[in-house]
Design a protein around this motif. Structure first.
Motif, short mmCIF file in Angstrom:
data_model
loop_
_atom_site.label_atom_id
_atom_site.label_comp_id
_atom_site.label_asym_id
_atom_site.label_seq_id
_atom_site.Cartn_x
_atom_site.Cartn_y
_atom_site.Cartn_z
N LEU A 165 62.92 20.46 85.06
CA LEU A 165 63.73 21.54 85.11
C LEU A 165 64.48 21.55 84.11
CD1 LEU A 165 65.65 18.67 87.83
CD2 LEU A 165 65.61 20.95 87.90
N ARG A 166 63.67 21.26 82.97
CA ARG A 166 63.78 21.21 81.34
C ARG A 166 63.97 23.12 81.14
NH1 ARG A 166 61.20 18.17 77.01
NH2 ARG A 166 61.91 16.05 78.07
N GLY A 167 63.25 24.51 81.94
CA GLY A 167 63.15 24.99 81.69
C GLY A 167 64.57 25.65 81.79
N ALA A 168 65.23 25.61 83.10
CA ALA A 168 66.53 26.09 83.44
C ALA A 168 68.03 25.41 82.40
CB ALA A 168 66.80 25.64 84.90
N VAL A 170 67.71 24.27 79.68
CA VAL A 170 67.57 24.97 78.33
C VAL A 170 69.14 26.47 78.21
CG1 VAL A 170 66.49 25.69 76.31
CG2 VAL A 170 65.14 23.12 77.42
N ALA A 171 68.04 26.95 78.87
CA ALA A 171 68.32 28.29 79.33
C ALA A 171 70.08 28.36 79.09
CB ALA A 171 67.79 29.30 80.29
N ALA A 172 70.79 27.18 80.50
CA ALA A 172 72.40 27.37 80.99
C ALA A 172 72.81 27.11 79.36
CB ALA A 172 72.23 26.26 82.08
N LEU A 173 72.42 26.00 78.83
CA LEU A 173 72.23 25.34 77.64
C LEU A 173 73.08 26.11 76.05
CD1 LEU A 173 71.08 21.68 77.35
CD2 LEU A 173 73.80 22.02 77.95
N ASP A 174 72.03 27.38 76.43
CA ASP A 174 71.24 28.73 75.68
C ASP A 174 73.60 29.30 75.70
OD1 ASP A 174 69.79 30.22 72.83
OD2 ASP A 174 69.71 31.29 74.83
N ALA A 175 73.23 29.81 76.94
CA ALA A 175 73.61 29.96 77.45
C ALA A 175 75.32 29.70 77.20
CB ALA A 175 74.03 30.52 78.93
N LEU A 176 75.49 28.84 77.50
CA LEU A 176 76.99 28.15 76.54
C LEU A 176 76.91 28.10 75.39
CD1 LEU A 176 76.94 25.01 78.31
CD2 LEU A 176 78.52 26.86 79.08
N ALA A 177 75.96 27.58 75.01
CA ALA A 177 76.21 27.86 73.08
C ALA A 177 76.60 29.55 72.65
CB ALA A 177 75.06 27.59 72.50
N ASP A 182 77.00 34.44 81.95
CA ASP A 182 76.30 34.81 82.76
C ASP A 182 75.59 33.04 82.83
OD1 ASP A 182 74.53 34.73 80.53
OD2 ASP A 182 72.57 35.65 81.26
N VAL A 183 76.24 32.15 82.86
CA VAL A 183 75.96 30.51 82.64
C VAL A 183 75.34 29.69 84.36
CG1 VAL A 183 76.11 27.49 82.08
CG2 VAL A 183 77.40 29.90 80.82
N PRO A 188 69.60 26.56 88.49
CA PRO A 188 69.30 26.41 89.75
C PRO A 188 69.63 25.86 90.92
CG PRO A 188 68.77 24.12 88.64
CD PRO A 188 69.21 24.99 87.44
N PRO A 189 69.82 26.28 92.01
CA PRO A 189 70.52 26.33 93.53
C PRO A 189 70.60 24.48 93.70
CG PRO A 189 68.53 27.30 94.74
CD PRO A 189 68.31 27.48 92.48
N PRO A 190 71.35 24.35 94.25
CA PRO A 190 71.55 22.90 95.25
C PRO A 190 70.44 22.96 95.87
CG PRO A 190 73.27 23.66 95.49
CD PRO A 190 72.58 25.24 94.78
N GLY A 191 69.61 22.00 95.71
CA GLY A 191 68.29 21.83 96.90
C GLY A 191 67.42 22.22 96.21
N GLY A 192 67.49 23.35 94.89
CA GLY A 192 66.41 23.83 94.16
C GLY A 192 65.43 23.24 93.16
#
Length: 206
Positions: A165-168, A170-177, A182-183, A188-192
Motif C-alpha cells: 500500500l505504501r506507494g499509493a 505516498v502518492a495520495a499524500l503528495d497530491a494532498l500536499a 486528483d487525490v 486504491p479502491p475498496p478491496g484493492g
C-alpha cells in the motif's frame, strides 16, 4: 430561564469557536496512524508533515475568519440585544465556510489513514481469534506451536500488505500536499491493495 438561555447561546458560540480545532484534532489522529504505516520512509514522512502543516495553516485561517462573527455574537449577548439568534446563525454560516478547507483536507486524510489501517485491522481480528484458540488449546504444546506459526504468517502477510500500500499512500499524500485535484484517483479502491482480508499464502509441505 434567563441564565439558562444565556448559557445555551454562549455554548453555541463556544462550539462555533472550537470547530476548526475539532477538525484539526481529527487530522492529527489520522496522521498518527499514517506515521505507523510510513515508518522508516523519511520522504513519505516529510510529505505527511507538510500535509499536517497545511492543516494547521487552514485551522488558523478559519479561526481568524471567525473572530468577527463571534465578536458580534458576544457584543449582542453583552448588550442584551434581541438579534443574538441571527448573529449566531451568521456565525454558524461563517464557520461552515471557514472550515471548508480544513474539513476537506481532513476528510481526504481520513480516507488515506483508513486505507493504511486495513492490514492492521485484519491482523487485530486474527490475533483476537488466536487468543480464543489459545484458551481452547491450552496444555497442548504441539497445537499451540502450530497456532504460533499461523500468527507469525499473519504478521508477515500484514507487513507485506502494508508495503504494497505504501506507494499509493505516498502518492495520495503528495497530491494532498500539492493541493492537487486528483487525490481520489491516487487511492486504491475498496478491496484493492491491502484488503482487510490479509492474504496468507498457503504453506507448502515438502
Amino acid at each position: 430561564r434567563d441564565v439558562g438561555a444565556l448559557g445555551a447561546q454562549l455554548k453555541r458560540a463556544a462550539d462555533i469557536a472550537t470547530l476548526p480545532y475539532v477538525a484539526q484534532k481529527a487530522v492529527r489522529r489520522d496522521a498518527d496512524a499514517l506515521r505507523v504505516a510510513l515508518r522508516d520512509d523519511a520522504g513519505a514522512l516529510a510529505v505527511l508533515r507538510s500535509v499536517v502543516a497545511q492543516c494547521g495553516t487552514a485551522t488558523h485561517a478559519a479561526s481568524v475568519a471567525l473572530r468577527g462573527p463571534l465578536g458580534a455574537v458576544l457584543g449582542a449577548l453583552a448588550g442584551g440585544a434581541e438579534n443574538v439568534e441571527s448573529r449566531l446563525a451568521a456565525a454558524e454560516a461563517a464557520a461552515a465556510a471557514a472550515c471548508r478547507d480544513v474539513g476537506a483536507l481532513g476528510s481526504q486524510l481520513e480516507r488515506v489513514a483508513g486505507i493504511a489501517r486495513r492490514p492492521y485491522v485484519a491482523r487485530g481480528a486474527v490475533r483476537r481469534e488466536a487468543d480464543a484458540l489459545r484458551v481452547a488449546l491450552r496444555g497442548d504444546a504441539g497445537a499451540l506451536a502450530v497456532l504460533a506459526s499461523v500468527v507469525g504468517r499473519c504478521d508477515s502477510a500484514t507487513d507485506a500488505a502494508s508495503d504494497e500500500l505504501r506507494g499509493a499512500l505516498v502518492a495520495a499524500l503528495d497530491a494532498l500536499a500539492r493541493g492537487a485535484d486528483d487525490v481520489e484517483s491516487r487511492l486504491p479502491p475498496p478491496g484493492g491493495g491491502g484488503d482487510q482480508r490479509v492474504r496468507i499464502r498457503p504453506h507448502t509441505h515438502t
